[in-house]
Design an enzyme around this catalytic site. Structure first.
Site, short mmCIF file in Angstrom:
data_model
loop_
_atom_site.label_atom_id
_atom_site.label_comp_id
_atom_site.label_asym_id
_atom_site.label_seq_id
_atom_site.Cartn_x
_atom_site.Cartn_y
_atom_site.Cartn_z
N LYS A 168 0.85 -1.20 0.00
CA LYS A 168 0.00 0.00 0.00
C LYS A 168 0.88 1.24 0.00
O LYS A 168 1.91 1.28 0.69
CB LYS A 168 -0.89 -0.03 1.25
CG LYS A 168 -1.91 1.10 1.34
CD LYS A 168 -2.75 0.94 2.59
CE LYS A 168 -3.84 2.00 2.72
NZ LYS A 168 -4.67 1.77 3.94
N SER A 210 -9.50 -0.64 7.32
CA SER A 210 -8.99 -0.52 5.95
C SER A 210 -8.30 -1.74 5.37
O SER A 210 -8.03 -1.77 4.17
CB SER A 210 -8.06 0.68 5.84
OG SER A 210 -8.83 1.84 5.73
N SER A 237 -9.55 1.63 3.01
CA SER A 237 -8.72 2.41 2.13
C SER A 237 -7.66 1.58 1.39
O SER A 237 -7.09 2.08 0.43
CB SER A 237 -8.02 3.52 2.92
OG SER A 237 -7.16 2.99 3.90
N1 GLN Z 1 -12.74 3.74 6.46
C1 GLN Z 1 -12.22 4.22 7.70
C2 GLN Z 1 -11.96 5.69 7.59
O1 GLN Z 1 -12.29 6.25 6.61
C3 GLN Z 1 -11.01 3.46 8.10
C4 GLN Z 1 -9.82 3.87 7.36
C5 GLN Z 1 -8.59 3.07 7.73
O2 GLN Z 1 -8.68 2.06 8.40
N2 GLN Z 1 -7.45 3.60 7.32
O3 GLN Z 1 -11.44 6.30 8.48
#
Ligand code: GLN
Length: 485
Positions: free
Chosen positions: A79, A178, A154
């Protein structure tokens, strides 16, 4: 869900060990597959030349009698919020465009030391903020099975790359879901380790008290192996706990007999959970019970506060962490009005996307004088109580069962204009994030043509062996990615 069965990382490493497959041809195959599925948008950067050079060096080493390692010849995707030495790391943001880290993240360094070969950096929501990959400054990622849908986020690029069979293994980061949520949308396995199990050195900070690095894989044992290889204390991250790393995780057995499973049924079936998801978790409870586990319905009283608590804490930490992007030390600079302040305003104005700006503003407000205790302080106290409730439940049960996300992969654009609807897709994942507990998402069995559904297990802190054992029990009962060999 199409094409030839895709090999696991373990199968590739085993073939490289015996010489049946060269590291070079393993990497060539991955590079070809990545090029063929370029339309997915899963990769922001492919490191072709260095990956091939590393593979050839490994093949020469093997010829000279050196062990290629437990992940020898395995193509690995990273990532783009994990630092890679000499390879640009943008976090999906214009503000870091072109920034080249002078060092590798510990997780990357340790997997590479085990023989894995980094083939490129994957697309993600900007600084990890999002659940659909639509917040990347460099374009969306398509769901591998339906280009109109999102892969989740994400870590959407990492999930799509593994699900499409471009690489067997990828790293993501999980702050509020994420790794787990995109794994669930794409029909693969995603593991968030216990907070402190894996070093955060070189993981670009979003919300430091929640961020963890986790693997996305095609089966539980690959995720377990990656975890084991990258876990453990690290002198460069004080939060990487001095807890012994369990060994032999990939050799665990999935016998459900003797396991105590708490099925969070009321929570799982709250309003907004789609019927396919309800059916998926129920069938997981049934499969575990049929295999001999003691499955009991239970509740988590404080789970309803998890989303607002997460929203406050994650934005507060983000507003502080992202203050460092000011055009002075990292990435892009945009010249603006008078003096350094004008330059910083112009840089941040042009460099951050709308979701990142929204969160910086929310977090700054939550921390502002006069409101600090009403918002941030209360959220901290609620978090401590939720963590204590989880600990109490995980003293009674070996693992808790619930959905990963309330729904299946949604259509691109469907929630982009509605932040609340987007945040709701994290309602089940933020629970383990706030507690610091390890959690895993597994694909439920599905009919041909149906989209993937993820079921989630949460384990005791530093209890990954127990969590993985429960996950293997489900995997052996059909909760497995399609087409794995
Ligand atoms: N979807 C969650 C957010 O928008 C988690 C994001 C993540 O785990 N980086 O904060």
């Amino acid at each position: 869900m199409s094409g030839a069965p895709t090999k696991t990382a373990r199968a590739i490493a085993a073939a490289v060990q015996t010489g049946e497959l060269s590291a070079e041809s393993s990497i060539e195959q991955a590079l070809e597959a990545i090029a063929r599925r370029g339309g997915l948008g899963a990769f922001l950067r492919v490191d072709r030349d260095r990956a091939l050079a590393a593979a050839r060096a490994q093949d020469r080493g093997r010829a000279a009698g050196r062990d290629p390692g437990p992940l020898g010849g395995v193509p690995l995707a990273i990532k783009d919020n994990l630092c890679t030495r000499g390879l640009a790391t943008s976090c999906g943001s214009r503000i870091l465009e072109g920034w080249v880290p002078p060092y590798d993240a510990t997780a990357v360094e340790r997997l590479a030391a085990a023989g894995a070969i980094v083939v490129g950096k994957t697309n993600c929501d900007e600084f990890g903020m999002g659940s659909s990959n639509e917040n990347s400054a460099f374009g969306p990622v398509a769901h591998p099975e339906d280009p109109e849908r999102v892969p989740g986020g994400s870590s959407g690029g990492s999930a799509a790359a593994v699900a499409a069979g471009l690489v067997p293994l990828a790293l993501g980061s999980d702050t509020g879901g994420s790794v787990r949520q995109p794994a669930s949308f794409c029909g693969i396995v995603g593991l968030k380790p216990t907070y402190g199990r894996v070093s955060r050195w070189g993981l670009v900070a979003f919300a430091s008290s929640l961020d963890q690095v986790g693997p996305l894989a095609r089966d539980v044992r690959d995720a377990a192996l990656a975890l084991e290889l990258m876990a453990g204390p690290d002198g460069r991250d004080a939060t990487a706990a001095a807890v012994p790393v369990p060994r032999g995780l990939a050799a665990l057995e999935g016998d459900p007999r003797g396991l105590r499973i708490g099925f969070l049924r009321d929570l799982s079936e709250r309003e907004g959970t789609e019927p396919a998801v309800r059916a998926g978790v129920r069938s997981a409870a049934e499969a575990l019970a049929a295999g001999g586990a003691a499955v009991e319905e239970t509740t988590l009283e404080l789970a309803e506060y998890a989303l607002p608590v997460y929203a406050l804490l994650a934005t507060a930490e983000a507003s502080s962490n992202l203050a460092r992007y000011d055009g002075v030390r990292f990435g892009r600079r945009t010249e603006g009005g008078a003096g350094p302040r004008g330059m910083m305003e112009a840089t941040r104005g042009a460099g951050f996307g709308p979701e990142v700006k929204r969160r910086i503003m929310l977090g700054t407000f939550a921390l502002s004088a006069g409101y600090h205790d009403a918002y941030y302080g209360r959220a901290l106290r609620a978090r401590a109580r939720l963590a204590a409730e989880l600990d109490a439940q995980l003293a009674r049960y070996d693992a808790l069962l619930l959905p990963t996300s309330p729904g299946v992969a949604f259509r691109r654009g469907e929630r982009a204009g509605d932040p609340l609807a987007m945040y709701l897709s994290d309602v089940f994942t933020v629970v383990a994030s706030l507690g610091g507990h390890p959690a895993i998402s597994l694909p439920a069995p599905r009919a041909a043509g149906a989209l993937p559904v993820g079921v989630q297990l949460i384990g005791p802190r530093f209890g990954e062996p127990l969590l993985l054992r429960a996950a293997l029990a489900l995997e052996e009962r059909g909760f497995a990615a399609a087409g794995v060999a």
